[in-house]
Design a protein around this motif. Structure first.
Motif, short mmCIF file in Angstrom:
data_model
loop_
_atom_site.label_atom_id
_atom_site.label_comp_id
_atom_site.label_asym_id
_atom_site.label_seq_id
_atom_site.Cartn_x
_atom_site.Cartn_y
_atom_site.Cartn_z
N ILE A 159 0.85 -1.19 0.00
CA ILE A 159 0.00 0.00 0.00
C ILE A 159 0.88 1.24 0.00
CG2 ILE A 159 -1.59 1.42 1.38
CD1 ILE A 159 -2.92 -1.12 2.36
N SER A 160 0.54 2.18 -0.86
CA SER A 160 1.09 3.54 -0.79
C SER A 160 -0.01 4.43 -0.26
CB SER A 160 1.53 4.04 -2.16
OG SER A 160 2.72 3.41 -2.57
N ALA A 161 0.30 5.16 0.78
CA ALA A 161 -0.66 6.08 1.40
C ALA A 161 -0.29 7.51 1.03
CB ALA A 161 -0.66 5.91 2.91
N PHE A 162 -1.27 8.24 0.53
CA PHE A 162 -1.09 9.64 0.18
C PHE A 162 -1.97 10.49 1.08
CE2 PHE A 162 -0.23 7.10 -3.52
CZ PHE A 162 0.90 7.68 -4.08
N ALA A 214 -1.98 20.12 8.75
CA ALA A 214 -3.22 19.37 8.98
C ALA A 214 -3.54 18.46 7.80
CB ALA A 214 -4.37 20.34 9.21
N ILE A 215 -3.88 17.21 8.11
CA ILE A 215 -4.33 16.28 7.07
C ILE A 215 -5.76 16.62 6.72
CG2 ILE A 215 -4.88 13.86 6.56
CD1 ILE A 215 -2.54 13.10 8.42
N VAL A 216 -5.99 16.93 5.44
CA VAL A 216 -7.34 17.28 4.98
C VAL A 216 -7.86 16.28 3.95
CG1 VAL A 216 -7.11 19.73 5.53
CG2 VAL A 216 -6.46 18.91 3.24
N GLY A 217 -7.03 15.31 3.54
CA GLY A 217 -7.48 14.31 2.58
C GLY A 217 -6.52 13.15 2.52
N SER A 218 -6.99 12.06 1.90
CA SER A 218 -6.16 10.87 1.77
C SER A 218 -6.62 10.01 0.60
CB SER A 218 -6.21 10.01 3.04
OG SER A 218 -7.48 9.38 3.13
N THR A 219 -5.73 9.16 0.16
CA THR A 219 -6.09 8.04 -0.70
C THR A 219 -5.02 6.97 -0.56
OG1 THR A 219 -6.95 7.36 -2.85
CG2 THR A 219 -4.99 8.73 -2.89
N PRO A 259 0.37 -8.42 -11.77
CA PRO A 259 1.37 -7.43 -11.35
C PRO A 259 1.12 -6.05 -11.94
CG PRO A 259 2.28 -8.79 -13.08
CD PRO A 259 0.93 -9.39 -12.71
N HIS A 260 0.15 -5.97 -12.83
CA HIS A 260 -0.19 -4.72 -13.51
C HIS A 260 -1.37 -4.00 -12.86
CE1 HIS A 260 -2.85 -7.83 -14.95
NE2 HIS A 260 -3.66 -6.91 -15.43
N ARG A 261 -1.91 -4.56 -11.79
CA ARG A 261 -3.18 -4.08 -11.25
C ARG A 261 -3.02 -3.50 -9.84
NH1 ARG A 261 -6.72 -8.85 -11.25
NH2 ARG A 261 -6.46 -8.95 -9.01
N ALA A 262 -3.87 -2.50 -9.55
CA ALA A 262 -3.93 -1.92 -8.21
C ALA A 262 -5.33 -1.37 -7.98
CB ALA A 262 -2.89 -0.81 -8.05
N GLU A 263 -5.64 -1.14 -6.72
CA GLU A 263 -6.95 -0.61 -6.34
C GLU A 263 -6.76 0.72 -5.62
OE1 GLU A 263 -10.93 -1.97 -3.80
OE2 GLU A 263 -9.31 -3.41 -4.17
N ILE A 264 -7.66 1.63 -5.88
CA ILE A 264 -7.68 2.91 -5.19
C ILE A 264 -8.68 2.80 -4.04
CG2 ILE A 264 -8.30 5.36 -5.38
CD1 ILE A 264 -5.81 4.69 -7.00
N GLY A 265 -8.29 3.27 -2.87
CA GLY A 265 -9.19 3.20 -1.73
C GLY A 265 -9.05 4.43 -0.84
N LYS A 266 -10.06 4.68 -0.07
CA LYS A 266 -10.09 5.74 0.94
C LYS A 266 -9.75 7.11 0.37
CE LYS A 266 -11.63 3.44 4.32
NZ LYS A 266 -12.41 2.54 3.45
N VAL A 267 -10.43 7.47 -0.71
CA VAL A 267 -10.33 8.84 -1.22
C VAL A 267 -11.27 9.66 -0.33
CG1 VAL A 267 -10.58 10.39 -3.18
CG2 VAL A 267 -9.91 8.00 -3.55
N THR A 285 -8.95 15.49 -6.67
CA THR A 285 -8.29 15.35 -7.97
C THR A 285 -6.77 15.27 -7.80
OG1 THR A 285 -10.08 16.53 -9.08
CG2 THR A 285 -7.94 16.48 -10.21
N ALA A 286 -6.21 16.11 -6.94
CA ALA A 286 -4.77 16.09 -6.71
C ALA A 286 -4.33 14.76 -6.09
CB ALA A 286 -4.36 17.26 -5.81
N LEU A 287 -5.11 14.23 -5.17
CA LEU A 287 -4.80 12.92 -4.58
C LEU A 287 -4.84 11.82 -5.63
CD1 LEU A 287 -6.81 13.31 -1.27
CD2 LEU A 287 -4.35 12.81 -1.39
N MET A 288 -5.88 11.83 -6.46
CA MET A 288 -6.00 10.81 -7.51
C MET A 288 -4.85 10.93 -8.51
SD MET A 288 -8.50 8.80 -6.82
CE MET A 288 -8.98 8.03 -8.36
#
Length: 179
Positions: A67-70, A77-82, A93-101, A114-117
């Motif tokens: 997992i990479s956390a952004f 202050a943390i105001v967003g994440s993904t 090995p070519h696949r990943a999932e986006i979570g917790k936007v 948008t910047a997080l994505m």
């Protein structure tokens, strides 16, 4: 003189130690999202401790690079994440999932999601992960956001999850090819 929009936030990918230190702010994102009615794994009344536990359970996956956390920062202050969650299966090995936007209600409509994505997609490309997927509550603001951002609807599963008030709701699954 014209008003210029403030930059949306500073986007950072966290290493495991930074991630661990960020858990209180990440937990606050979940509580804020659920309090606003968002369907993000929890029901109404989720506590900060329960949300922190969810993030804590992923520390080892961040440390191992699964997992990479952004985070989006407004000052300190943390105001967003993904999250970018890489498949560990030999055949994907070519696949990943986006979570917790997630973006705090007080910070929405500033381009932070948008910047997080963009950051998560850039990291996926750099890792050779070109097939991304995610899911969200059908008909939600997030559903509209992903469509506008170029995500493709795979399908809708009725009664897939519960809204914060416990009502069954449909989930839309999306995919995006980054090639």
């Amino acid at each position: 003189m014209t008003d210029r929009a403030a930059p949306p936030a500073t986007i950072r990918e966290l290493d495991a130690d930074e991630y661990r230190a960020a858990i209180p702010g990440l937990a606050a994102l979940i509580v804020d999202a659920v309090d606003s009615g968002a369907g993000v794994n929890f029901l109404a009344g989720v506590t900060h401790e329960e949300a922190a536990g969810w993030w804590t359970d992923r520390i080892d996956l961040v440390r191992r690079g699964v997992i990479s956390a952004f985070v989006a920062l407004d000052g300190d202050a943390i105001v967003g994440s993904t999250l970018l969650q890489r498949s560990t299966n030999p055949n994907s090995p070519h696949r990943a999932e986006i979570g917790k936007v997630l973006v705090l209600r007080s910070a929405r409509r500033r381009g932070i999601a948008t910047a997080l994505m963009d950051a998560a997609e850039a990291r996926a490309r750099a890792d050779g992960r070109w097939m991304l997927m995610l899911d969200t509550v059908t008909g939600s603001a997030a559903d509209t956001f992903y469509r506008v951002a170029g995500w493709n609807e795979l399908g809708i599963m009725p009664n897939h999850a519960l809204t914060p008030d416990g009502t069954p709701t449909a989930t839309t699954f999306f995919w995006k090819d980054l090639r």
